[in-house]
Motif scaffolding. Structure first.
Motif, mmCIF file in Angstrom:
data_model
loop_
_atom_site.group_PDB
_atom_site.id
_atom_site.type_symbol
_atom_site.label_atom_id
_atom_site.label_comp_id
_atom_site.label_asym_id
_atom_site.label_seq_id
_atom_site.Cartn_x
_atom_site.Cartn_y
_atom_site.Cartn_z
ATOM 1 N N ASN A 1 -55.797 27.900 76.705
ATOM 2 C CA ASN A 1 -54.738 26.711 76.372
ATOM 3 C C ASN A 1 -54.265 26.908 75.037
ATOM 4 O O ASN A 1 -54.551 27.517 74.202
ATOM 5 N N ILE A 2 -53.134 26.166 74.879
ATOM 6 C CA ILE A 2 -52.387 25.856 73.754
ATOM 7 C C ILE A 2 -52.525 24.613 73.384
ATOM 8 O O ILE A 2 -52.271 23.557 74.277
ATOM 9 N N VAL A 3 -53.211 24.229 72.375
ATOM 10 C CA VAL A 3 -53.393 22.825 71.772
ATOM 11 C C VAL A 3 -52.506 22.461 70.771
ATOM 12 O O VAL A 3 -52.466 23.322 69.643
ATOM 13 N N LEU A 4 -51.765 21.463 70.954
ATOM 14 C CA LEU A 4 -50.545 20.908 69.948
ATOM 15 C C LEU A 4 -51.031 19.721 69.385
ATOM 16 O O LEU A 4 -51.691 18.852 69.859
ATOM 17 N N GLY A 5 -50.803 19.386 68.168
ATOM 18 C CA GLY A 5 -51.158 18.146 67.455
ATOM 19 C C GLY A 5 -49.926 17.998 66.436
ATOM 20 O O GLY A 5 -49.079 18.608 66.008
ATOM 21 N N VAL A 6 -49.561 16.712 66.302
ATOM 22 C CA VAL A 6 -48.537 16.015 65.246
ATOM 23 C C VAL A 6 -49.424 15.435 64.471
ATOM 24 O O VAL A 6 -50.069 14.459 64.632
ATOM 25 N N TYR A 7 -49.085 15.655 63.219
ATOM 26 C CA TYR A 7 -49.758 14.883 61.974
ATOM 27 C C TYR A 7 -48.762 14.204 60.994
ATOM 28 O O TYR A 7 -47.510 14.695 60.966
ATOM 29 N N GLU B 1 -48.892 13.196 57.581
ATOM 30 C CA GLU B 1 -49.863 13.422 56.486
ATOM 31 C C GLU B 1 -51.158 13.880 56.848
ATOM 32 O O GLU B 1 -51.225 14.941 57.340
ATOM 33 N N GLU B 2 -52.333 13.157 56.520
ATOM 34 C CA GLU B 2 -53.605 13.642 57.019
ATOM 35 C C GLU B 2 -53.965 13.300 58.398
ATOM 36 O O GLU B 2 -55.183 13.276 58.938
ATOM 37 N N THR B 3 -53.108 12.213 58.960
ATOM 38 C CA THR B 3 -53.680 11.662 60.296
ATOM 39 C C THR B 3 -53.042 12.421 61.398
ATOM 40 O O THR B 3 -51.798 12.732 61.374
ATOM 41 N N LEU B 4 -54.045 12.684 62.473
ATOM 42 C CA LEU B 4 -53.561 13.202 63.454
ATOM 43 C C LEU B 4 -52.930 12.024 64.506
ATOM 44 O O LEU B 4 -54.023 11.212 65.162
ATOM 45 N N LEU B 5 -51.807 12.290 64.855
ATOM 46 C CA LEU B 5 -51.178 10.970 65.803
ATOM 47 C C LEU B 5 -51.119 11.384 67.148
ATOM 48 O O LEU B 5 -51.653 10.343 68.134
ATOM 49 N N LYS B 6 -50.955 12.475 67.433
ATOM 50 C CA LYS B 6 -51.140 13.109 68.985
ATOM 51 C C LYS B 6 -51.724 14.435 69.266
ATOM 52 O O LYS B 6 -51.597 15.367 68.309
ATOM 53 N N GLU B 7 -52.208 14.753 70.344
ATOM 54 C CA GLU B 7 -52.904 15.834 70.602
ATOM 55 C C GLU B 7 -52.682 16.072 72.044
ATOM 56 O O GLU B 7 -53.001 15.253 72.980
ATOM 57 N N TRP B 8 -52.156 17.371 72.446
ATOM 58 C CA TRP B 8 -51.884 17.667 73.833
ATOM 59 C C TRP B 8 -52.475 19.096 74.299
ATOM 60 O O TRP B 8 -52.644 19.897 73.232
ATOM 61 N N ARG B 9 -52.465 19.452 75.361
ATOM 62 C CA ARG B 9 -52.967 20.871 75.865
ATOM 63 C C ARG B 9 -52.170 21.402 76.866
ATOM 64 O O ARG B 9 -51.652 20.504 77.779
ATOM 65 N N LEU B 10 -51.606 22.421 76.684
ATOM 66 C CA LEU B 10 -50.855 23.124 77.885
ATOM 67 C C LEU B 10 -51.477 24.512 78.134
ATOM 68 O O LEU B 10 -52.511 25.029 77.245
ATOM 69 N N SER B 11 -51.476 25.029 79.540
ATOM 70 C CA SER B 11 -52.043 26.218 79.818
ATOM 71 C C SER B 11 -51.304 27.504 79.151
ATOM 72 O O SER B 11 -50.010 27.313 79.057
ATOM 73 N N THR B 12 -52.240 28.187 78.711
ATOM 74 C CA THR B 12 -51.357 29.484 78.226
ATOM 75 C C THR B 12 -50.916 30.570 79.103
ATOM 76 O O THR B 12 -51.596 30.933 80.078
ATOM 77 N N GLU B 13 -49.543 30.587 79.272
ATOM 78 C CA GLU B 13 -48.900 31.272 80.248
ATOM 79 C C GLU B 13 -47.937 32.392 79.536
ATOM 80 O O GLU B 13 -46.899 31.827 79.289
ATOM 81 N N ILE B 14 -48.016 33.599 79.392
ATOM 82 C CA ILE B 14 -47.371 34.745 78.762
ATOM 83 C C ILE B 14 -46.117 34.799 79.536
ATOM 84 O O ILE B 14 -45.103 35.140 78.775
#
Length: 259
Positions: free
Chosen positions: A11-17, A19-32
């Motif tokens: 998986n590719i895990v994405l996050g949006v911060y 400052e120090e607060t994680l606002l959003k987190e998502w996962r995508l499958s890793t596809e080369i």
């Protein structure tokens, strides 16, 4: 806001911060085989669905253990976010001392976890990341990264068992109530889950012994990754389950290197 990407084999895990607060987190499958445009469409759709404005992203950092995907992701960030991403690798300032024989061999994910753990926890550390592979990292309190162990992840082990044994079915990786299974499925679950817990505990005990022989206090044991909660809730040897350790480490590394 800062966008962080942790690129793993599954998986590719994405996050949006902010400052120090994680606002959003998502996962995508890793596809080369995905192109930069394909990744761009998927990531922008995640932003749209979560009502996050891509124009508010002022910095991006990527950690990857899948080299073949890096070009597409870097091109995607440059094209759709108009930002040159920071990529964790040789030359990245970490604030820890990597004592590996060849520091370049240490995976970016392990470095990121070590940076976050050292920043967040004032203790000698054993860091376990339950991903496609399960990695164990040992650190002194002063930030010396000593090395560790790498084992097949629990899902890889389960998949290998069903692929190589014709009559064994695929199973859901959940913990059964008893080690003595009353069906093929529960017997496999018992063997996979409890057997894996046993191997985890053995490695933890061995690492603790070696660290304490070096004069360190008893280390704190951290777990992160997809199966951290499952394993961490089943053993007294894991002290803290920190599901966002890797994303936090990327945010910390971005701040250390943004100059």
């Amino acid at each position: 806001m800062v966008l962080v990407l942790d690129v793993g084999n599954t998986n590719i895990v994405l996050g949006v911060y902010s400052e120090e607060t994680l606002l959003k987190e998502w996962r995508l499958s890793t596809e080369i085989t995905r192109t930069a445009d394909e990744y761009g469409i998927k990531v922008l759709n995640l932003f749209k669905f979560s009502e996050v404005d891509p124009k508010e992203i002022t910095g991006v950092i990527i950690s990857s253990v899948v080299p073949n995907i890096n070009y597409s992701l870097e091109r995607m960030i440059e094209k759709y976010f108009k930002i040159k991403p920071m990529v964790v690798g040789p030359g990245t300032k970490t604030g820890i001392n990597i004592k590996y024989k060849n520091p370049k061999e240490v995976g970016a994910d392990r470095i990121v976890n070590a940076v976050a753990a050292h920043e967040k926890y004032d203790s000698p550390l054993i860091i376990i990341d339950f991903g496609t592979a399960t990695t164990y990292c040992a650190m002194k309190r002063n930030g010396d990264y000593l090395g560790g162990a790498i084992a097949p992840g629990i899902k890889i082990s389960a998949d290998a068992l069903t692929q190589r044994a014709a009559k064994l079915p695929k199973i859901e990786l959940t913990k059964p109530n008893s080690i003595i299974g009353k069906s093929t499925e529960s017997a496999m679950q018992a063997g996979m889950i409890y057997g894996y817990i046993g191997s985890v505990e053995y490695i933890i005990k061995g690492m603790k012994k070696e660290l304490m022989e070096m004069g360190e206090d008893e280390p704190l044991v951290l777990a992160t990754g997809g199966f951290a909660k499952l394993i961490g809730s089943s053993t007294k040897y894991i002290d803290v389950v920190d599901p966002y350790l890797t994303l936090d480490g990327l945010r910390i590394l971005f701040l250390k290197n943004k100059e």
